[in-house]
Design an enzyme around this catalytic site. Sequence first.
Site, PDB file in Angstrom:
ATOM      1  CE  LYS A 197      -1.886  -1.195   3.802  1.00 24.90           C
ATOM      2  NZ  LYS A 197      -2.646  -1.260   5.048  1.00 24.90           N
ATOM      3  CB  THR A 236      -5.579   8.863   6.972  1.00 26.18           C
ATOM      4  OG1 THR A 236      -4.765   9.514   7.957  1.00 26.18           O
ATOM      5  CG2 THR A 236      -5.676   9.724   5.732  1.00 26.18           C
ATOM      6  N   GLY A 238      -7.434   4.382  10.529  1.00 28.32           N
ATOM      7  CA  GLY A 238      -8.134   3.127  10.254  1.00 28.32           C
ATOM      8  C   GLY A 238      -8.311   2.776   8.794  1.00 28.32           C
ATOM      9  CB  THR A 239      -7.024   4.156   5.552  1.00 30.27           C
ATOM     10  OG1 THR A 239      -5.697   4.295   6.050  1.00 30.27           O
ATOM     11  CG2 THR A 239      -7.695   5.495   5.488  1.00 30.27           C
ATOM     12  N   GLY A 240      -6.142   1.407   6.811  1.00 31.81           N
ATOM     13  CA  GLY A 240      -5.550   0.085   6.570  1.00 31.81           C
ATOM     14  C   GLY A 240      -6.437  -1.029   7.097  1.00 31.81           C
ATOM     15  CB  CYS A 241      -8.427  -1.392  10.233  1.00 28.71           C
ATOM     16  SG  CYS A 241      -7.168  -1.012  11.444  1.00 28.71           S
TER      17      CYS A 241
HETATM   18  N1  LIG Z   1      -4.953  10.294   1.232  1.00 32.13           N
HETATM   19  C1  LIG Z   1      -5.378   9.189   0.592  1.00 32.13           C
HETATM   20  N2  LIG Z   1      -6.104   9.298  -0.546  1.00 32.13           N
HETATM   21  C2  LIG Z   1      -6.554   8.191  -1.194  1.00 32.13           C
HETATM   22  N3  LIG Z   1      -6.327   6.942  -0.787  1.00 32.13           N
HETATM   23  C3  LIG Z   1      -5.607   6.766   0.354  1.00 32.13           C
HETATM   24  C4  LIG Z   1      -5.081   7.863   1.096  1.00 32.13           C
HETATM   25  N4  LIG Z   1      -4.407   7.393   2.180  1.00 32.13           N
HETATM   26  C5  LIG Z   1      -4.525   6.059   2.119  1.00 32.13           C
HETATM   27  N5  LIG Z   1      -5.223   5.670   1.013  1.00 32.13           N
HETATM   28  C6  LIG Z   1      -5.578   4.304   0.656  1.00 32.13           C
HETATM   29  O1  LIG Z   1      -6.050   3.699   1.856  1.00 32.13           O
HETATM   30  C7  LIG Z   1      -5.518   2.402   2.021  1.00 32.13           C
HETATM   31  C8  LIG Z   1      -4.660   2.333   3.274  1.00 32.13           C
HETATM   32  O2  LIG Z   1      -3.403   2.888   2.985  1.00 32.13           O
HETATM   33  P1  LIG Z   1      -2.237   3.178   4.018  1.00 32.13           P
HETATM   34  O3  LIG Z   1      -0.965   2.880   3.321  1.00 32.13           O
HETATM   35  O4  LIG Z   1      -2.400   4.568   4.529  1.00 32.13           O
HETATM   36  O5  LIG Z   1      -2.579   2.126   5.140  1.00 32.13           O
HETATM   37  P2  LIG Z   1      -2.259   2.105   6.679  1.00 32.13           P
HETATM   38  O6  LIG Z   1      -1.110   2.995   7.009  1.00 32.13           O
HETATM   39  O7  LIG Z   1      -2.130   0.667   7.027  1.00 32.13           O
HETATM   40  O8  LIG Z   1      -3.549   2.689   7.354  1.00 32.13           O
HETATM   41  P3  LIG Z   1      -3.776   2.994   8.947  1.00 32.13           P
HETATM   42  O9  LIG Z   1      -3.981   4.469   8.997  1.00 32.13           O
HETATM   43  O10 LIG Z   1      -5.022   2.255   9.269  1.00 32.13           O
HETATM   44  O11 LIG Z   1      -2.600   2.489   9.721  1.00 32.13           O
HETATM   45  C9  LIG Z   1      -4.759   2.087   0.736  1.00 32.13           C
HETATM   46  O12 LIG Z   1      -5.622   1.411  -0.134  1.00 32.13           O
HETATM   47  C10 LIG Z   1      -4.389   3.453   0.204  1.00 32.13           C
HETATM   48  O13 LIG Z   1      -4.268   3.423  -1.203  1.00 32.13           O
HETATM   49  C1  LIG Z   2      -6.619  -1.808  17.334  1.00 34.20           C
HETATM   50  C2  LIG Z   2      -5.929  -1.100  16.248  1.00 34.20           C
HETATM   51  N1  LIG Z   2      -5.556  -1.809  15.151  1.00 34.20           N
HETATM   52  C3  LIG Z   2      -4.910  -1.181  14.134  1.00 34.20           C
HETATM   53  C4  LIG Z   2      -4.645   0.169  14.202  1.00 34.20           C
HETATM   54  C5  LIG Z   2      -3.907   0.832  13.050  1.00 34.20           C
HETATM   55  O1  LIG Z   2      -4.666   1.761  12.420  1.00 34.20           O
HETATM   56  C6  LIG Z   2      -5.074   0.870  15.345  1.00 34.20           C
HETATM   57  N2  LIG Z   2      -4.852   2.214  15.487  1.00 34.20           N
HETATM   58  N3  LIG Z   2      -5.700   0.210  16.348  1.00 34.20           N
END
Ligand SMILES: Nc1ncnc2c1ncn2[C@@H]1O[C@H](COP(=O)(O)OP(=O)(O)OP(=O)(O)O)[C@@H](O)[C@H]1O
Ligand SMILES: Cc1ncc(CO)c(N)n1
Length: 296
Positions: A197, A236, A238-241
């Site tokens: 990602k 942003t 929780g986007t990854g979750c």
């Molecule tokens: N500003 C943005 N605009 C569009 N898409 C985004 C943006 N930020 C993240 N994404 C998308 O959201 C998803 C999560 O990306 P990211 O690499 O930020 O994950 P993460 O760091 O694991 O998230 P978390 O914030 O939950 O830890 C991916 O599909 C990415 O392409």
């Molecule tokens: C419980 C939990 N899982 C994953 C993340 C990462 O976004 C978070 N902030 N909290």
Amino acid sequence: MPVSDFSTRPAASADGRTIPNLLSIAGTDPTGGAGIQADLKSFAAHRAYGMCVVTALVAQNTEGVRDIHLPPVEFLRAQLDAVSDDVAIDGVKVGMLGTAEIISTVAAWWDELTQDSGAGAPVLVVDPVMVATSGDRLLHAEAESALNGFLHRADLITPNVPELALLAGAEPAATTEELLAQAEQVADTHHVLVLAKGGHLEDATVTDTLVHPTDDAGHRPSYQQFESPRVETSSTHGTGCSVSAALAALRARGLSWPESVAQVKDWMTSSLQAAEALDVGRGHGPIQHFADLWTS
Ligand SMILES: Nc1ncnc2c1ncn2[C@@H]1O[C@H](COP(=O)(O)OP(=O)(O)OP(=O)(O)O)[C@@H](O)[C@H]1O
Ligand SMILES: Cc1ncc(CO)c(N)n1
């Protein structure tokens, strides 16, 4: 499931269910934006029935993590068994695991659940959660090798830039090329499909890439890249979750991985754009999981 399988898998409806049963195994976020709470919203937004087993109770909000409480692993196992003794599970998303003891408990449960199931095993998506957006650690440093030992079970892993660096034993990638080199290394080490990602890179286009491991003949299927415009927002959290849960749901519904990623990217763009309608917290706010449903 062989990682090179691009085809659709039998949908949950193959054995009579039209709505797949999805389980999140993860930590909590009482402000509802990340972890278990995000996963349940994400399952619901993708037409799946959501269930959850809590690995860790996390006192966190949009600004950061304050404290973590880990229930005994015997209780974790009791939760897992309570679900799998009763419910046919079509897909599992694994998020925060926290410690090596939690990882081995989930691994033992998974191995027992799937020992005779072959291609009928639930979809398994592992989001290798290590560090929150706020910078707080969600996996003990000494548990990183245990996490590495868990990954080969997954059908797909979904690391972000810092997580991929930790898994590859490298500095965080600054470019997509560096990210892909690390993803190839991790895919080959664990023989697992990787969604690398690009959210943490600073490009105007956010690129996520499916990277396959090399097969027995030493051949690597070509990358599949999914681009979307970067949404300018601080929401942003929780986007990854949310993405990993959505991918597990769509794959359990019978879509291929590329179809699932393409659909989830579009959904994430609208969920980030719609986040400004929410007023939740002072830090990194949550996304709006139901932007496409709440049309009035
Ligand atoms: N500003 C943005 N605009 C569009 N898409 C985004 C943006 N930020 C993240 N994404 C998308 O959201 C998803 C999560 O990306 P990211 O690499 O930020 O994950 P993460 O760091 O694991 O998230 P978390 O914030 O939950 O830890 C991916 O599909 C990415 O392409
Ligand atoms: C419980 C939990 N899982 C994953 C993340 C990462 O976004 C978070 N902030 N909290």
